[in-house]
Scaffold this active site. Structure first.
Site, PDB file in Angstrom:
ATOM      1  N   GLN A 251      62.727  45.229  -1.546  1.00 15.55           N
ATOM      2  CA  GLN A 251      62.125  45.607  -3.165  1.00 15.55           C
ATOM      3  C   GLN A 251      60.921  45.902  -3.218  1.00 15.55           C
ATOM      4  O   GLN A 251      60.135  45.201  -4.289  1.00 15.55           O
ATOM      5  CB  GLN A 251      62.945  44.649  -3.891  1.00 15.55           C
ATOM      6  N   SER A 252      59.990  46.495  -2.359  1.00 16.07           N
ATOM      7  CA  SER A 252      58.643  46.487  -2.194  1.00 16.07           C
ATOM      8  C   SER A 252      58.098  47.544  -3.443  1.00 16.07           C
ATOM      9  O   SER A 252      58.542  48.477  -3.616  1.00 16.07           O
ATOM     10  CB  SER A 252      58.188  47.310  -0.985  1.00 16.07           C
ATOM     11  N   ASN A 253      57.139  46.817  -4.111  1.00 17.74           N
ATOM     12  CA  ASN A 253      56.339  47.495  -5.211  1.00 17.74           C
ATOM     13  C   ASN A 253      55.434  48.578  -4.499  1.00 17.74           C
ATOM     14  O   ASN A 253      55.171  49.544  -5.154  1.00 17.74           O
ATOM     15  CB  ASN A 253      55.726  46.547  -6.002  1.00 17.74           C
TER      16      ASN A 253
END
Ligand code: PLP
Length: 333
Positions: free
Chosen positions: A75-77
């Protein structure tokens, strides 16, 4: 610190606003709390990686690349902002996603940032936790190059001396804003993860002798490890901008007491902080970074850590897209 010497593309809406939070300040009964709104950098729902990517993407383009290779947690920004930037600049984007969280929910696997990665057409590959990503990214880059493309690797979080320039710039921008309105900043607080944000900020603040202490609140590693990582990157960044020795080891402080069970695993204090800011100020914080950092800020204000200070600025690093991935794990009562 003459940042126009470095290649840069325009991706962010700058300067980001510096806003007072009167209701939160009143609720906490301590110093006045301000937010530097880097959640409003404007690219694909915003966040701190956009400032870094202005420099990282420009360097990639200058190297002749037509494809970006980068890495992040599932879930990397950072990956979401990189995928969006690649679209805007007409580059390909190869993404390596690490499964760092055990027993992910359906939302975690389908919604939030990863949904947006798909929307931006990034080519996504998934890997187990603990993969050697330096090697894995080299392999992907070799594949791209073997197919006639030209790959450029941007490290996780764009946290190298190039990306950190984005936060040197943020330090300059923040101090200018404070000077314009006569605001004295006693402390600056930020979440710290892959280290580029804190490293760039401390380099900028020290490079201009701002005398503003900076506190990083960790989201994964223990504090000695986190501080060392930030310090090393800050030294490289200071050398790179022509201010060698600007940052001393003692300038780098990270409090890692608010991580909980681990990276990306919700804590009750994070949950309370996210709800509090939503309901007092109409602001969105995220479960992985800014929410945990905020929980730390709130706890430290309560413990008198900032006693004597009048104004604290919290850097809002963004991340609200991840809220949707955590929908079923938030307690909204
Ligand atoms: C990446 C990130 C951080 C941490 O910044 P680093 O430069 O990796 O230390 C903080 N908040 C959010 C929302 C992020 O995406």
């Amino acid at each position: 610190m003459h940042l126009s010497r470095f290649p840069r593309v325009s991706l962010a809406h700058l300067p980001t606003p510096l806003e007072h939070l009167p209701r939160l300040s009143g609720h906490l009964g301590g110093p006045q709390i301000w937010v530097k709104r880097d959640d409003c950098t404007g690219l694909a729902s915003g966040g701190n990686k956009t400032r870094k990517l202005e420099f990282s993407m420009a360097a990639a383009i200058e190297s002749g690349a037509d494809t970006i290779v980068t890495v992040g947690a599932y879930q990397s920004n950072h990956v979401r902002q990189t995928a969006a930037a690649a679209c805007k600049l007409g580059l390909g984007c190869e993404v390596l996603l690490e499964h760092r969280v055990d027993k992910p929910t359906e939302d975690y696997l389908k919604s939030g940032n990863v949904l947006l990665d798909h929307l931006f057409g990034a080519n996504i590959r998934e890997y187990p936790a603990g993969t050697d990503f330096d090697a894995a990214m080299e392999e992907v880059a070799a594949d791209v190059n073997g197919g006639g493309g030209r790959a450029c690797i941007i490290p996780g979080g764009a946290s190298n001396r190039i990306g950190a320039l984005g936060y040197v710039n943020c330090a300059l921008e923040l101090v200018n804003q404070a000077n314009e309105r006569g605001l004295i900043i006693d402390h600056l607080v930020t979440a710290t993860g892959s280290a580029g944000t804190q490293a760039g900020l401390v380099t900028g603040l020290k490079g201009m002798n701002a005398n503003i202490p900076l506190l990083g609140i960790g989201v994964s590693a223990p504090s000695d490890e986190q501080e060392q990582k930030v310090y090393e990157l800050a030294c490289e960044t200071a050398d790179y901008i022509g201010a060698p020795g600007a940052v001393e080891r003692g300038d780098v402080v990270a409090n890692c007491d608010y991580v909980g069970e681990g990276y990306g695993i919700p804590t009750d204090a994070m949950n309370d902080a996210v709800l509090l800011l939503a309901r007092l100020e109409g602001l969105l914080f995220d479960p992985v970074y800014s929410g945990k950092a905020l929980a730390g800020l709130i706890d430290l204000v309560g413990k008198g850590h900032f006693d004597g200070a009048k104004n604290i600025v919290f850097l809002h690093t963004g991340g609200s897209a991840a809220l949707f991935a955590y929908a079923s794990q938030l307690n909204l009562e």
